[in-house]
Design an enzyme around this catalytic site. Structure first.
Site, PDB file in Angstrom:
ATOM      1  N   ASP A  63      26.614  34.316  50.057  1.00  0.00           N
ATOM      2  CA  ASP A  63      26.598  32.822  49.614  1.00  0.00           C
ATOM      3  C   ASP A  63      27.239  31.801  50.562  1.00  0.00           C
ATOM      4  O   ASP A  63      27.744  32.028  51.730  1.00  0.00           O
ATOM      5  CB  ASP A  63      27.347  32.577  48.543  1.00  0.00           C
ATOM      6  CG  ASP A  63      28.816  33.573  48.315  1.00  0.00           C
ATOM      7  OD1 ASP A  63      29.279  33.669  49.355  1.00  0.00           O
ATOM      8  OD2 ASP A  63      28.989  33.580  47.003  1.00  0.00           O
ATOM      9  N   ASP A  81      35.516  33.959  35.968  1.00  0.00           N
ATOM     10  CA  ASP A  81      34.385  34.058  34.725  1.00  0.00           C
ATOM     11  C   ASP A  81      33.404  35.101  34.878  1.00  0.00           C
ATOM     12  O   ASP A  81      32.334  35.118  34.224  1.00  0.00           O
ATOM     13  CB  ASP A  81      33.642  32.630  34.988  1.00  0.00           C
ATOM     14  CG  ASP A  81      33.115  32.324  36.141  1.00  0.00           C
ATOM     15  OD1 ASP A  81      33.232  33.249  37.218  1.00  0.00           O
ATOM     16  OD2 ASP A  81      32.573  31.130  36.371  1.00  0.00           O
ATOM     17  N   HIS A  87      31.751  35.975  37.571  1.00  0.00           N
ATOM     18  CA  HIS A  87      30.547  35.585  38.781  1.00  0.00           C
ATOM     19  C   HIS A  87      30.550  36.543  40.071  1.00  0.00           C
ATOM     20  O   HIS A  87      31.765  37.108  40.293  1.00  0.00           O
ATOM     21  CB  HIS A  87      30.378  34.023  39.277  1.00  0.00           C
ATOM     22  CG  HIS A  87      31.547  33.599  40.206  1.00  0.00           C
ATOM     23  ND1 HIS A  87      32.452  32.619  39.723  1.00  0.00           N
ATOM     24  CD2 HIS A  87      31.919  34.032  41.244  1.00  0.00           C
ATOM     25  CE1 HIS A  87      33.341  32.557  40.782  1.00  0.00           C
ATOM     26  NE2 HIS A  87      33.045  33.327  41.934  1.00  0.00           N
ATOM     27  N   GLU A 146      26.708  32.209  38.765  1.00  0.00           N
ATOM     28  CA  GLU A 146      27.730  31.804  37.576  1.00  0.00           C
ATOM     29  C   GLU A 146      27.108  32.351  36.420  1.00  0.00           C
ATOM     30  O   GLU A 146      26.155  32.606  36.174  1.00  0.00           O
ATOM     31  CB  GLU A 146      27.920  29.969  37.463  1.00  0.00           C
ATOM     32  CG  GLU A 146      28.462  29.509  38.882  1.00  0.00           C
ATOM     33  CD  GLU A 146      29.948  29.727  39.007  1.00  0.00           C
ATOM     34  OE1 GLU A 146      30.512  30.496  38.501  1.00  0.00           O
ATOM     35  OE2 GLU A 146      30.631  28.835  39.517  1.00  0.00           O
TER      36      GLU A 146
HETATM   37  C1  F6R Z   1      32.209  34.655  47.824  1.00  0.00           C
HETATM   38  C2  F6R Z   1      32.039  35.118  46.477  1.00  0.00           C
HETATM   39  C3  F6R Z   1      32.503  34.976  45.299  1.00  0.00           C
HETATM   40  C4  F6R Z   1      33.921  35.275  45.283  1.00  0.00           C
HETATM   41  C5  F6R Z   1      34.864  35.018  44.027  1.00  0.00           C
HETATM   42  C6  F6R Z   1      36.221  35.323  44.102  1.00  0.00           C
HETATM   43  O1  F6R Z   1      31.469  35.158  48.782  1.00  0.00           O
HETATM   44  O2  F6R Z   1      30.947  35.908  46.508  1.00  0.00           O
HETATM   45  O3  F6R Z   1      32.006  35.481  44.181  1.00  0.00           O
HETATM   46  O4  F6R Z   1      34.020  36.802  45.312  1.00  0.00           O
HETATM   47  O5  F6R Z   1      34.680  33.762  43.704  1.00  0.00           O
HETATM   48  O6  F6R Z   1      36.808  34.531  45.054  1.00  0.00           O
HETATM   49  P1  F6R Z   1      38.363  35.026  45.608  1.00  0.00           P
HETATM   50  O7  F6R Z   1      38.233  36.415  46.382  1.00  0.00           O
HETATM   51  O8  F6R Z   1      38.698  34.095  46.431  1.00  0.00           O
HETATM   52  O9  F6R Z   1      39.171  35.417  44.243  1.00  0.00           O
END
Ligand code: F6R
Length: 260
Positions: free
Chosen positions: A67, A136, A138, A143
């Site tokens: 992403d 959450d 994701h 989301e």
């Molecule tokens: C980022 C991604 C997101 C993160 C998620 C957790 O490329 O795919 O799904 O893995 O937001 O973020 P952290 O690792 O910072 O807790």
């Protein structure tokens, strides 16, 4: 789905890095799907160490990131291109034209997402996909309520996700509201899935992912439909799993040929 609970995030990251390294050694031209954020940092540090100390060679590896924020250039301090460049690519020998991230500065997001999907297809698909998880549930920036069949596209971030990613942008108000992300359908096409989650803030999402129903309300629960998934957890992230004891026993009793 194999749930691997280790004593610390560091131990889990090192074991997961061995899985990635094994794939790179067995298939030097492999295609890796990569994640950003705090979770994979220790795993990336371990890959860098293996590259320097053990000669782990990435020169024929191709990467695709999950992403990117929409509306910022790749050299913006909050961009995932910059994070990947500084945190990983600058320290490995992957040719830069083999590292693919969605272009957040595009003026045609729909064409950009379609071209990204085409590039994944032309590379022969993703062999191993690394995933983090949001509080959450994701994965990527899919989301809750994202279609389980979704492809790479524009999404709107939830307030909670913007808050948790505010650090690089100097406050939640500056976090771009829109992102480009691989879809859940895109992610599920990868041959092997490796999800990492550390800390108690991920415990509810992990319990719902592993032991709850498959639902678009918890996007990571889609992994229950995939045939090759490993979930690496520390004690905190595993703390709400009802069957933690069973997962530990299973992991401890693995025959040698099944070990990472
Ligand atoms: C980022 C991604 C997101 C993160 C998620 C957790 O490329 O795919 O799904 O893995 O937001 O973020 P952290 O690792 O910072 O807790």
């Amino acid at each position: 789905m194999e749930v691997i609970i280790l004593e610390s995030a560091q131990a889990a990251s090192e074991l997961a890095a061995r899985l990635v390294a094994r794939r790179v050694r067995e298939l030097p031209e492999c295609t890796l799907g990569l994640a950003t954020g705090g979770t994979p940092k220790a795993l990336y540090a371990e890959l860098i160490r293996m590259h320097h100390d053990e000669g782990l060679d990435f020169k024929r590896v191709t990467t695709f990131n999950l992403d990117e924020y929409l509306g910022i250039p790749g050299d913006h301090p909050g961009s995932y291109r910059r994070e990947m460049q500084k945190g990983l690519f600058d320290h490995l020998n992957i040719p830069s034209d083999r590292t693919h991230l969605l272009d957040g500065s595009t003026h045609d997001p729909i064409a950009e997402c379609a071209a990204f999907e085409n590039r994944i297809q032309r590379a022969g698909g993703i062999d191993l996909q690394l995933l983090g998880i949001g509080g959450d549930g994701h994965i990527g920036f899919n989301e809750p309520t994202s279609s389980l069949a979704s492809r790479t596209r524009i999404k709107t971030l939830t307030r909670e996700t913007r808050m948790s990613h505010a650090g690089h942008f100097g406050g939640e108000a500056n976090v771009p509201p829109h992102v480009l992300t691989m879809g859940i359908g895109t992610i599920l096409e990868a041959e092997e899935q490796v999800l990492l989650a550390f800390g108690e803030s991920k415990a509810d999402a992990i319990a719902a992912t592993v032991e709850g129903p498959v639902t678009a309300y918890v996007p990571a629960s889609c992994l229950q439909m995939h045939k090759n998934v490993r979930i690496f957890l520390d004690e905190g992230a595993a703390s709400k799993l009802k069957r933690a004891r069973y997962y530990r026993e299973t992991f401890a009793g693995k025959p040698d040929w099944q070990r990472v």
